[in-house]
Design an enzyme around this catalytic site. Sequence first.
Site: not given
Length: 660
Positions: A454, A399
Amino acid sequence: MKKICLLLAFLSVCLGIQAKKYVLSSIDTKIKITVCTNNQLEATVSYNGVEYLRVPIIQLCTKTNVLGKNIKVVGASKKKMRKEIIPLYGINASIPESYNELQLDCKDNYSIVFRAYNEGIAWRFVTRKGKSLIVKDEKIDYQFKDNYTAYFHPLLSESDYRIQKVSDSGQKYNYSSMPVLVKTDDGVNILLHESGVMDYPCMSLKSDPSQPNTLTTDHARFPKVAEPGGYNNFNLVVKRTEDYIACTSGNRAFPWRIVAFAAKDKDILNNQLVYLLAPETRLADTQWIKPGKVAWDWWNGLNISGVDFRSGLNTATYKYYIDFAARNGIEYVNLDEGWGDQFDLLKVRDSINMQELADYAKSRGVGLFLWCVWHTLNRQMPQALAQFEKWGIAGLKVDFLDRDDQLVVDFEERLLKEAARHKLLVNFHGAYHPNGMERAYPNCINVEGVKGLEWDKIAGTDGATPQTAVTIPFIRMFAGPMDYTPGAMSNYNQAEWRIIKKRPMSQGTRCQQLAMYVVYYAPLQMLADSPTAYMKEPQFTKFLAGIPTVWDKTLPLDSKVGEYVNVARKKGSTWYVAGMTNWTPRNQYIRFDFLDKGREYVAEIVSDGINADKVGSDYVMGKRDVHAGDELNLRMMPGGGYTVRLTPKDEKHDIVVFGD
């Protein structure tokens, strides 16, 4: 008058005494590119006889000269290719590849290769320049016939699409990451993207204020100084750059520049030009690569209930996730932020026994994914990958890359190579959009690069809306696999939705969330909500868990960008049909023309309940027998959707709707 002048200018160059003109058409002759060489390389592109696009500049600027300028062609050759591509996995078990190719060999040791597919055209530079080459810039101008509508993505990886005109250079920001969709006045779709980006930065586009109807390219400069920064110092922020975009081999093929066409919106959903142009698989051993679903901990905040231990970042909680995955045939469990020290990946949180967890997961037939910050993994790659393999980890979720310069692109390829040596899958988050890397390295099992679910727990007022949900299949998903992370079990309408970070909810209906598992192509597909939430609705969960993540055949159905999407996908002998709508309710008629004639199928239908506009989790499950040619009318509520599973009645199968 302006259009006439542009056309005359182009013709005057192409008809000049020293100019040469080359024409290349697709196999079906619908697409034609006319390449003109004089002082510089330029082209026009037509579709169904209409010249929608002129490309007046195609240049690769090196430290010593400009390729594509003052061009001298020393040889030209054409070839035709027809073959079948068999991917390791994808949206189709086989992909027909048919194109005509033109190669122009030029003085100064380089070539330009053009290809014309039925799906679009592409070109790239090929150099024979020795050991190394400094690329200062790559310049391309896409000049459209008119000031068409464009869908800009004004952030690198996670944004809503901004609908504007090609010439709207005053927008904030005058920037779009790829792909970009341009819609002509007569409804033709033109998609601009790239493929085969390796050892090179990604390309972006902006409106050119100095030229009408023109999008021009940009690339990230090569980083000179970068420092930790951003959220929790998880980013590596570039502070200073060099005056060039790439330092690379002088003997190489550069990325393909793609101009794809689709007469109807739905045709985009099965256009695999990005994959076809990507490098062939570079891994000798791929038997261990297994797509599947993954239970995710972060979105639902590790909220489980009905247990006799405190839920959180501990061994007991993750064993609960593993048990849930094992009972429902879910292949993986993801351990997100918090399992260890993200600045030292060899350190595990005291409350987690990683070896015990990995052994337990293996005994239950489940693999584990570990979340990592990219620049820590970059620094510790040999030691970390060796430790992950020793534990028995199945994959990594990497990420906060948040860049697309050459160093980050190089990191992705290097990681995929090294991860494959340790039999590790990789899911890139906070990353640039796919551009073919997953074909070269199929252990690149998914890529985020999308404003996904998200955002319903971290955004301001917009979140992950149904509007975005029915836009991204036509633009972002054209680039490749997409980790949207669906599966919310708490579902609310537009008026009542709000952000609750620890117990998030989705916008739209439960059935829209379910439909995403069919509509969105994701070889590694996450289940975002809590195992407890799924376990409370076993019939729904059983239906969801049974949906494949890779497919043998894809058949796009009636669809319109930003309004609604419908698609049928087949795995084995079973078909899944799913659809989604924006905030506008609509009736969707599905005709089962694609089923085998003379064969009876059981249709299991999960659709919006009559009160789904008020209570988003309202849905109905039903069953009926259908044959080829039968029709089904499905009502989609605002932000709604549906999913149908069609199983041949003469085969043994399990009817989810009515239990075992």
